[in-house]
Design an enzyme around this catalytic site. Structure first.
Site, mmCIF file in Angstrom:
data_model
loop_
_atom_site.group_PDB
_atom_site.id
_atom_site.type_symbol
_atom_site.label_atom_id
_atom_site.label_comp_id
_atom_site.label_asym_id
_atom_site.label_seq_id
_atom_site.Cartn_x
_atom_site.Cartn_y
_atom_site.Cartn_z
ATOM 1 N N TYR A 122 0.825 -1.218 0.000
ATOM 2 C CA TYR A 122 0.000 0.000 0.000
ATOM 3 C C TYR A 122 0.855 1.262 0.000
ATOM 4 O O TYR A 122 0.446 2.285 -0.562
ATOM 5 C CB TYR A 122 -1.016 -0.028 1.155
ATOM 6 C CG TYR A 122 -2.109 -1.034 0.874
ATOM 7 C CD1 TYR A 122 -3.138 -0.736 -0.018
ATOM 8 C CD2 TYR A 122 -2.068 -2.303 1.432
ATOM 9 C CE1 TYR A 122 -4.106 -1.675 -0.329
ATOM 10 C CE2 TYR A 122 -3.036 -3.255 1.137
ATOM 11 C CZ TYR A 122 -4.051 -2.930 0.255
ATOM 12 O OH TYR A 122 -5.005 -3.872 -0.062
ATOM 13 N N CYS B 116 -8.941 0.890 18.054
ATOM 14 C CA CYS B 116 -9.944 1.843 18.558
ATOM 15 C C CYS B 116 -10.786 2.473 17.453
ATOM 16 O O CYS B 116 -11.719 3.222 17.739
ATOM 17 C CB CYS B 116 -9.276 2.936 19.404
ATOM 18 S SG CYS B 116 -8.391 4.174 18.439
ATOM 19 N N HIS C 206 -14.459 0.989 -0.946
ATOM 20 C CA HIS C 206 -13.330 0.133 -0.558
ATOM 21 C C HIS C 206 -12.278 0.895 0.243
ATOM 22 O O HIS C 206 -11.136 0.435 0.367
ATOM 23 C CB HIS C 206 -12.693 -0.511 -1.798
ATOM 24 C CG HIS C 206 -13.553 -1.584 -2.413
ATOM 25 N ND1 HIS C 206 -13.320 -2.130 -3.658
ATOM 26 C CD2 HIS C 206 -14.664 -2.219 -1.944
ATOM 27 C CE1 HIS C 206 -14.238 -3.048 -3.928
ATOM 28 N NE2 HIS C 206 -15.069 -3.123 -2.906
ATOM 29 N N ASP D 166 -7.804 5.278 -4.644
ATOM 30 C CA ASP D 166 -7.076 6.520 -4.963
ATOM 31 C C ASP D 166 -7.998 7.713 -4.683
ATOM 32 O O ASP D 166 -9.191 7.545 -4.438
ATOM 33 C CB ASP D 166 -6.564 6.498 -6.416
ATOM 34 C CG ASP D 166 -7.689 6.543 -7.461
ATOM 35 O OD1 ASP D 166 -8.549 7.446 -7.377
ATOM 36 O OD2 ASP D 166 -7.705 5.690 -8.366
HETATM 37 P P1 OAD Z 1 -10.430 -4.631 -12.583
HETATM 38 O O1 OAD Z 1 -8.958 -4.608 -12.782
HETATM 39 O O2 OAD Z 1 -11.058 -5.929 -12.180
HETATM 40 O O3 OAD Z 1 -11.162 -4.153 -13.906
HETATM 41 C C1 OAD Z 1 -10.770 -2.986 -14.579
HETATM 42 C C2 OAD Z 1 -11.700 -2.771 -15.759
HETATM 43 O O4 OAD Z 1 -11.331 -1.543 -16.367
HETATM 44 C C3 OAD Z 1 -11.626 -3.857 -16.841
HETATM 45 O O5 OAD Z 1 -12.946 -4.248 -17.212
HETATM 46 C C4 OAD Z 1 -10.918 -3.155 -17.999
HETATM 47 O O6 OAD Z 1 -11.394 -3.592 -19.266
HETATM 48 C C5 OAD Z 1 -11.306 -1.706 -17.767
HETATM 49 N N1 OAD Z 1 -10.332 -0.727 -18.283
HETATM 50 C C6 OAD Z 1 -8.981 -0.813 -18.326
HETATM 51 N N2 OAD Z 1 -8.445 0.306 -18.838
HETATM 52 C C7 OAD Z 1 -9.482 1.132 -19.133
HETATM 53 C C8 OAD Z 1 -9.588 2.432 -19.693
HETATM 54 N N3 OAD Z 1 -8.517 3.142 -20.063
HETATM 55 N N4 OAD Z 1 -10.832 2.972 -19.853
HETATM 56 C C9 OAD Z 1 -11.939 2.268 -19.479
HETATM 57 N N5 OAD Z 1 -11.894 1.032 -18.952
HETATM 58 C C10 OAD Z 1 -10.684 0.476 -18.772
HETATM 59 O O7 OAD Z 1 -10.765 -3.467 -11.525
HETATM 60 P P2 OAD Z 1 -12.084 -3.238 -10.640
HETATM 61 O O8 OAD Z 1 -13.289 -3.733 -11.354
HETATM 62 O O9 OAD Z 1 -12.047 -1.848 -10.185
HETATM 63 O O10 OAD Z 1 -10.786 -4.465 -4.489
HETATM 64 O O11 OAD Z 1 -11.782 -4.182 -9.415
HETATM 65 C C11 OAD Z 1 -12.690 -4.216 -8.357
HETATM 66 C C12 OAD Z 1 -11.982 -4.492 -7.066
HETATM 67 O O12 OAD Z 1 -11.145 -5.640 -7.205
HETATM 68 C C13 OAD Z 1 -11.009 -3.413 -6.615
HETATM 69 O O13 OAD Z 1 -11.639 -2.347 -5.944
HETATM 70 C C14 OAD Z 1 -10.086 -4.156 -5.700
HETATM 71 C C15 OAD Z 1 -9.869 -5.362 -6.578
HETATM 72 O O14 OAD Z 1 -9.465 -6.528 -5.966
HETATM 73 C C16 OAD Z 1 -10.102 -4.665 -3.333
HETATM 74 O O15 OAD Z 1 -8.886 -4.601 -3.270
HETATM 75 C C17 OAD Z 1 -10.983 -4.967 -2.161
#
Ligand code: OAD
Length: 231
Positions: free
Chosen positions: A52, A116, A105, A90
């Site tokens: 992180y 605490c 998240h 972010d």
């Molecule tokens: P993912 O990495 O699973 O998915 C990212 C998505 O963004 C994919 O469908 C890509 O096709 C799309 N993508 C990539 N570049 C792009 C761009 N320039 N414009 C538009 N789309 C684009 O990420 P999340 O769905 O955010 O949780 O993942 C969900 C959660 O899984 C996160 O919050 C995190 C992770 O594990 C935790 O850590 C609890």
């Protein structure tokens, strides 16, 4: 109009922050079980803090892109009508000017005391020996939600989905629950559902329409079209 927007890592990709599941994404470089679960943190807090700390540094060096700015513009143009929910830890939505962001998240830029519950701005580098400024115990962790933990503000999100007339999922693969279920709730409540993503996600069939392309192109265009409808 009541618009609920769910964003994921794809909206920050063009700001230089990595996604999770794309080729070369974070979960191909790191073991999710080791760096994003309470059990992983208990086993190896140094490793988790290092993960992180690196992401916090990347985030601090990044700047919001045209997609983040377009969503801030939408919120400003339609006061009280936009709920922005992000899975991203972010702070690019806030830095783009969005005011009411629900970070379901958690937030990289905040620290949390596991003993605490006190929260404070995270220093650039956190370590397992850091003490909580309130209770002085060395139980500090990033204020992020790990797998197996309950995302923040689910009641507020459910209420927003209940009244939504429009739902948009932007840059999320739809593979992580409960966020993956939001489109179903919104649709059940009669909202018009659109997906804005680089490619069709696994949940694509749940949406009424797709806007396929990079977020910096499709999000500003979608915001323009919504505002042209008269808000
Ligand atoms: P993912 O990495 O699973 O998915 C990212 C998505 O963004 C994919 O469908 C890509 O096709 C799309 N993508 C990539 N570049 C792009 C761009 N320039 N414009 C538009 N789309 C684009 O990420 P999340 O769905 O955010 O949780 O993942 C969900 C959660 O899984 C996160 O919050 C995190 C992770 O594990 C935790 O850590 C609890």
């Amino acid at each position: 109009m009541q618009i609920v927007i769910l964003t994921g890592a794809g909206i920050s990709a063009e700001s230089g922050l990595g996604t999770f599941r794309d080729a070369g994404g974070l979960w191909s470089q790191y073991d999710l079980e080791e760096v994003a679960t309470p059990e992983g943190f208990a086993r190896n807090p140094d490793l988790v803090h290092a993960f992180y700390n690196a992401r916090r540094a990347n985030c601090a060096a990044a700047t919001p892109n045209a997609a983040h700015r377009a969503l801030a513009r939408l919120e400003a143009a339609l006061p009280g009508q936009v709920t922005l929910v992000t899975q991203n830890v972010d702070d690019l939505h806030a830095r783009a000017g969005s005011r009411a962001v629900i970070q379901m998240h958690g937030a990289l830029m905040r620290a949390l005391c596991a003993e605490c519950g006190h929260r404070w701005p995270a220093p650039a580098t956190m370590s397992p020996t850091d003490r909580c400024p309130a209770c002085r115990r060395a139980a500090t962790r990033p204020d992020v939600v790990w797998f197996g933990e309950i995302p923040y503000r689910m009641d507020d999100i459910a209420a927003a989905l209940d009244r939504a007339t429009h739902f948009a999922a932007i840059g999320t693969s739809g593979q992580v629950w409960p966020a993956a279920g939001f489109v179903k709730s919104a649709r059940r409540n009669g909202a018009h559902c659109v997906e804005l993503n680089l490619e069709r996600s696994d949940l694509a069939a749940m949406f009424h329409a797709q806007h396929i392309g990079p977020a910096t192109e499709v999000v500003p265009a979608w915001v323009d079209s919504l505002l042209a409808q008269g808000g």
